[in-house]
Design a protein around this motif. Sequence first.
Motif, PDB file in Angstrom:
ATOM      1  N   LEU A 103     -14.297   4.554  -7.160  1.00 13.29           N
ATOM      2  CA  LEU A 103     -13.169   3.613  -7.172  1.00 13.29           C
ATOM      3  C   LEU A 103     -13.496   2.349  -6.381  1.00 13.29           C
ATOM      4  CD1 LEU A 103     -10.497   6.390  -6.724  1.00 13.29           C
ATOM      5  CD2 LEU A 103     -10.736   4.974  -8.763  1.00 13.29           C
ATOM      6  N   LEU A 104     -14.164   2.524  -5.231  1.00 11.77           N
ATOM      7  CA  LEU A 104     -14.715   1.376  -4.503  1.00 11.77           C
ATOM      8  C   LEU A 104     -16.156   1.223  -4.961  1.00 11.77           C
ATOM      9  CD1 LEU A 104     -13.617   1.583  -0.739  1.00 11.77           C
ATOM     10  CD2 LEU A 104     -12.676   0.135  -2.531  1.00 11.77           C
ATOM     11  N   ASN A 105     -16.498   0.060  -5.500  1.00 15.84           N
ATOM     12  CA  ASN A 105     -17.850  -0.102  -6.038  1.00 15.84           C
ATOM     13  C   ASN A 105     -18.336  -1.554  -5.942  1.00 15.84           C
ATOM     14  OD1 ASN A 105     -16.913  -1.552  -8.494  1.00 15.84           O
ATOM     15  ND2 ASN A 105     -15.911   0.411  -8.902  1.00 15.84           N
ATOM     16  N   GLU A 106     -19.628  -1.733  -6.169  1.00 16.06           N
ATOM     17  CA  GLU A 106     -20.270  -3.059  -6.022  1.00 16.06           C
ATOM     18  C   GLU A 106     -19.742  -4.066  -7.039  1.00 16.06           C
ATOM     19  OE1 GLU A 106     -22.068  -4.806  -4.200  1.00 16.06           O
ATOM     20  OE2 GLU A 106     -22.816  -3.382  -2.713  1.00 16.06           O
ATOM     21  N   THR A 107     -19.283  -3.570  -8.192  1.00 19.12           N
ATOM     22  CA  THR A 107     -18.891  -4.485  -9.272  1.00 19.12           C
ATOM     23  C   THR A 107     -17.520  -5.100  -9.016  1.00 19.12           C
ATOM     24  OG1 THR A 107     -20.085  -2.999 -10.744  1.00 19.12           O
ATOM     25  CG2 THR A 107     -18.677  -4.663 -11.798  1.00 19.12           C
ATOM     26  N   ASN A 108     -16.528  -4.257  -8.759  1.00 23.99           N
ATOM     27  CA  ASN A 108     -15.146  -4.764  -8.668  1.00 23.99           C
ATOM     28  C   ASN A 108     -14.678  -5.038  -7.238  1.00 23.99           C
ATOM     29  OD1 ASN A 108     -14.832  -4.526 -11.455  1.00 23.99           O
ATOM     30  ND2 ASN A 108     -14.290  -2.354 -11.269  1.00 23.99           N
ATOM     31  N   THR A 109     -15.233  -4.301  -6.288  1.00 25.23           N
ATOM     32  CA  THR A 109     -14.712  -4.422  -4.907  1.00 25.23           C
ATOM     33  C   THR A 109     -15.863  -4.460  -3.889  1.00 25.23           C
ATOM     34  OG1 THR A 109     -14.524  -2.001  -4.793  1.00 25.23           O
ATOM     35  CG2 THR A 109     -12.540  -3.218  -5.449  1.00 25.23           C
ATOM     36  N   PRO A 110     -16.809  -5.406  -4.067  1.00 27.68           N
ATOM     37  CA  PRO A 110     -17.987  -5.422  -3.181  1.00 27.68           C
ATOM     38  C   PRO A 110     -17.633  -5.628  -1.709  1.00 27.68           C
ATOM     39  CG  PRO A 110     -17.849  -7.453  -4.491  1.00 27.68           C
ATOM     40  CD  PRO A 110     -16.843  -6.505  -5.065  1.00 27.68           C
ATOM     41  N   HIS A 111     -16.635  -6.465  -1.438  1.00 24.08           N
ATOM     42  CA  HIS A 111     -16.287  -6.709  -0.033  1.00 24.08           C
ATOM     43  C   HIS A 111     -15.585  -5.501   0.584  1.00 24.08           C
ATOM     44  CE1 HIS A 111     -16.834 -10.857  -1.528  1.00 24.08           C
ATOM     45  NE2 HIS A 111     -17.381 -11.016  -0.336  1.00 24.08           N
ATOM     46  N   GLY A 143      -4.954  -1.974  -8.254  1.00 25.45           N
ATOM     47  CA  GLY A 143      -4.522  -2.220  -6.881  1.00 25.45           C
ATOM     48  C   GLY A 143      -5.690  -2.589  -5.987  1.00 25.45           C
ATOM     49  N   LEU A 144      -6.850  -1.943  -6.208  1.00 32.04           N
ATOM     50  CA  LEU A 144      -8.026  -2.237  -5.375  1.00 32.04           C
ATOM     51  C   LEU A 144      -8.549  -3.649  -5.642  1.00 32.04           C
ATOM     52  CD1 LEU A 144      -9.866   1.216  -5.472  1.00 32.04           C
ATOM     53  CD2 LEU A 144      -8.703   0.173  -3.518  1.00 32.04           C
ATOM     54  N   VAL A 145      -8.441  -4.105  -6.879  1.00 31.95           N
ATOM     55  CA  VAL A 145      -8.868  -5.476  -7.184  1.00 31.95           C
ATOM     56  C   VAL A 145      -7.964  -6.477  -6.460  1.00 31.95           C
ATOM     57  CG1 VAL A 145      -9.097  -7.196  -9.030  1.00 31.95           C
ATOM     58  CG2 VAL A 145      -9.990  -4.875  -9.354  1.00 31.95           C
ATOM     59  N   LEU A 146      -6.654  -6.195  -6.439  1.00 37.11           N
ATOM     60  CA  LEU A 146      -5.731  -7.053  -5.679  1.00 37.11           C
ATOM     61  C   LEU A 146      -6.092  -7.053  -4.194  1.00 37.11           C
ATOM     62  CD1 LEU A 146      -2.136  -6.210  -7.007  1.00 37.11           C
ATOM     63  CD2 LEU A 146      -3.391  -8.348  -7.300  1.00 37.11           C
ATOM     64  N   LEU A 147      -6.443  -5.881  -3.673  1.00 28.19           N
ATOM     65  CA  LEU A 147      -6.783  -5.775  -2.253  1.00 28.19           C
ATOM     66  C   LEU A 147      -8.108  -6.456  -1.937  1.00 28.19           C
ATOM     67  CD1 LEU A 147      -5.439  -2.189  -1.817  1.00 28.19           C
ATOM     68  CD2 LEU A 147      -4.752  -4.109  -0.368  1.00 28.19           C
ATOM     69  N   GLU A 148      -9.025  -6.450  -2.903  1.00 27.91           N
ATOM     70  CA  GLU A 148     -10.290  -7.197  -2.732  1.00 27.91           C
ATOM     71  C   GLU A 148      -9.981  -8.697  -2.555  1.00 27.91           C
ATOM     72  OE1 GLU A 148     -13.463  -6.121  -2.599  1.00 27.91           O
ATOM     73  OE2 GLU A 148     -14.645  -7.913  -3.073  1.00 27.91           O
ATOM     74  N   GLU A 149      -9.054  -9.195  -3.371  1.00 25.88           N
ATOM     75  CA  GLU A 149      -8.647 -10.613  -3.248  1.00 25.88           C
ATOM     76  C   GLU A 149      -7.963 -10.847  -1.899  1.00 25.88           C
ATOM     77  OE1 GLU A 149      -6.218 -11.853  -6.571  1.00 25.88           O
ATOM     78  OE2 GLU A 149      -7.625 -10.938  -7.966  1.00 25.88           O
ATOM     79  N   LEU A 167       0.829  -1.210   0.000  1.00 27.30           N
ATOM     80  CA  LEU A 167       0.000   0.000   0.000  1.00 27.30           C
ATOM     81  C   LEU A 167       0.863   1.259   0.000  1.00 27.30           C
ATOM     82  CD1 LEU A 167      -2.661  -1.144   2.578  1.00 27.30           C
ATOM     83  CD2 LEU A 167      -3.221  -0.164   0.345  1.00 27.30           C
ATOM     84  N   ASP A 168       1.874   1.273   0.872  1.00 31.71           N
ATOM     85  CA  ASP A 168       2.691   2.479   1.010  1.00 31.71           C
ATOM     86  C   ASP A 168       3.636   2.682  -0.175  1.00 31.71           C
ATOM     87  OD1 ASP A 168       1.442   2.777   3.389  1.00 31.71           O
ATOM     88  OD2 ASP A 168       3.239   2.806   4.623  1.00 31.71           O
ATOM     89  N   GLU A 169       4.159   1.577  -0.701  1.00 31.99           N
ATOM     90  CA  GLU A 169       5.187   1.706  -1.744  1.00 31.99           C
ATOM     91  C   GLU A 169       4.603   1.817  -3.149  1.00 31.99           C
ATOM     92  OE1 GLU A 169       7.760  -1.650  -0.977  1.00 31.99           O
ATOM     93  OE2 GLU A 169       8.006  -0.962   1.093  1.00 31.99           O
ATOM     94  N   LYS A 170       3.446   1.202  -3.378  1.00 38.76           N
ATOM     95  CA  LYS A 170       2.898   1.170  -4.748  1.00 38.76           C
ATOM     96  C   LYS A 170       1.531   1.842  -4.855  1.00 38.76           C
ATOM     97  CE  LYS A 170       6.231  -1.578  -6.266  1.00 38.76           C
ATOM     98  NZ  LYS A 170       7.230  -1.181  -7.233  1.00 38.76           N
ATOM     99  N   TRP A 171       0.597   1.419  -4.010  1.00 40.98           N
ATOM    100  CA  TRP A 171      -0.782   1.829  -4.236  1.00 40.98           C
ATOM    101  C   TRP A 171      -1.015   3.302  -3.916  1.00 40.98           C
ATOM    102  CZ3 TRP A 171      -5.005   3.532  -1.349  1.00 40.98           C
ATOM    103  CH2 TRP A 171      -6.218   3.543  -2.056  1.00 40.98           C
ATOM    104  N   PHE A 172      -0.604   3.742  -2.729  1.00 43.11           N
ATOM    105  CA  PHE A 172      -0.876   5.145  -2.362  1.00 43.11           C
ATOM    106  C   PHE A 172      -0.132   6.128  -3.281  1.00 43.11           C
ATOM    107  CE2 PHE A 172      -0.309   8.967   0.417  1.00 43.11           C
ATOM    108  CZ  PHE A 172      -1.637   9.375   0.387  1.00 43.11           C
TER     109      PHE A 172
END
Lengths: 233, 233
Positions: free
Chosen positions: B184-192, B136-142, B106-111
């Motif tokens: 960016l956070l949404n029901e389709t890609n990052t529901p959790h 990055g958010l899809v990876l974090l959803e996983e 998160l600190d080195e790549k995503w933010f």
Amino acid sequence: MAKSDGEVKVLGTWSSPFVMRARIALNIKSVNYEFLQERLWEGKSDLLLQSNPVHKKVPVLIHGHNTICESLIIVQYIDEVWSSAPSILPFEPHERAEARFWAAHLDEKWFPSMRAIGMAEGEDARRAAIGQVEEGLVLLEEAFGECSKGRPFFGGDRIGYLDIAFGCFLGWLRVTEKMTGIRLLNETNTPHLLKWAHRFCSDDAVKDVMPETEKLAEFAKMIMGRMRGAGKS
Amino acid sequence: MAKSDGEVKVLGTWSSPFVMRARIALNIKSVNYEFLQERLWEGKSDLLLQSNPVHKKVPVLIHGHNTICESLIIVQYIDEVWSSAPSILPFEPHERAEARFWAAHLDEKWFPSMRAIGMAEGEDARRAAIGQVEEGLVLLEEAFGECSKGRPFFGGDRIGYLDIAFGCFLGWLRVTEKMTGIRLLNETNTPHLLKWAHRFCSDDAVKDVMPETEKLAEFAKMIMGRMRGAGKS
């Protein structure tokens, strides 16, 4: 002394300071492991790509069904799993925080400056990078005093977390000294680090893992040649 | 519930996600602390410069005679010092390694990608940065699925290390959504993650520390205006 705590493998290269961290930590804990050498110039192995799909980088530690990536995270994992063997991180929370602080500083600031020396375009950029490396070493000389409290290692009487984090760069530091003709570790500015470096490199957990300076210098020339070639194409 | 374990101070700013990490960790441990607000645009305080001479950055945790810098190191320090209160890092070494891996990512790549959206020059650069944030958010959803194992937080039944590391960026994520007009956070890609974000922000340890989106958006506009002004001069 060897322990059999499930199958342990390290994916890495002989030249990487980051891979060396994982190997030294396993040596300190007397854990047997298989070293699977990657040939990054010829393409990354399927095992590496599967084990570290996010960064696709060495080192990766495989311990039974677990895969662990990122060298400093691997060192902490090894310390936590084989917790009855000599400790790698200090016991006291503030000392742990200090060791983590300097280890992060090395990776985020100091090592990138050292790498920049070899890649610098023009004498001014090269001089600036050398200056940053020298300034960083003076800070680390002070940190050595604070962390070691007069004992032989950052970690005290034996090699610890910050010794591993910093010591793994000594091979590349020697190559840089050879290429620049500048003694970056010296009696004037970094007398304690100079002696520490000798102690670190001759430690039983380190000596078979630290690459020879000549071999590493040849490797560095080859890399820089390839990078320049790639830059021209 | 408040503990009196020596004087605890946090040097920081209300808008910094990194400062928020230290404050949430102290709240989880029910530790009373004094929040000393820095006014970075008016110059850094002497206390900050003395406490963090290497990076000169917030947050700094002052605990009695100890000073601790770097937000993730501070969170680990808090977890280790007040170890009898709810744990922040997972107990199991492999889960700890996973949490540390994603927090570092998160600190080195995503933010940095999220910050790049606001600073991007030209539509192509802006689109590329948005794409990286979404990937990055899809990876974090996983990662949420792997870490939470069906429970409400990355850390399980309550907020843990990775919740703190990621959750502190939610204020800036909302500002970025507002500025770009993209959910960016949404029901389709990052529901959790979408549900997790609501839970995180309404947690007792978080709700008084998370800045209001409107206030943060105003602050973001001011910063960008100053940066553009500085760029022109």
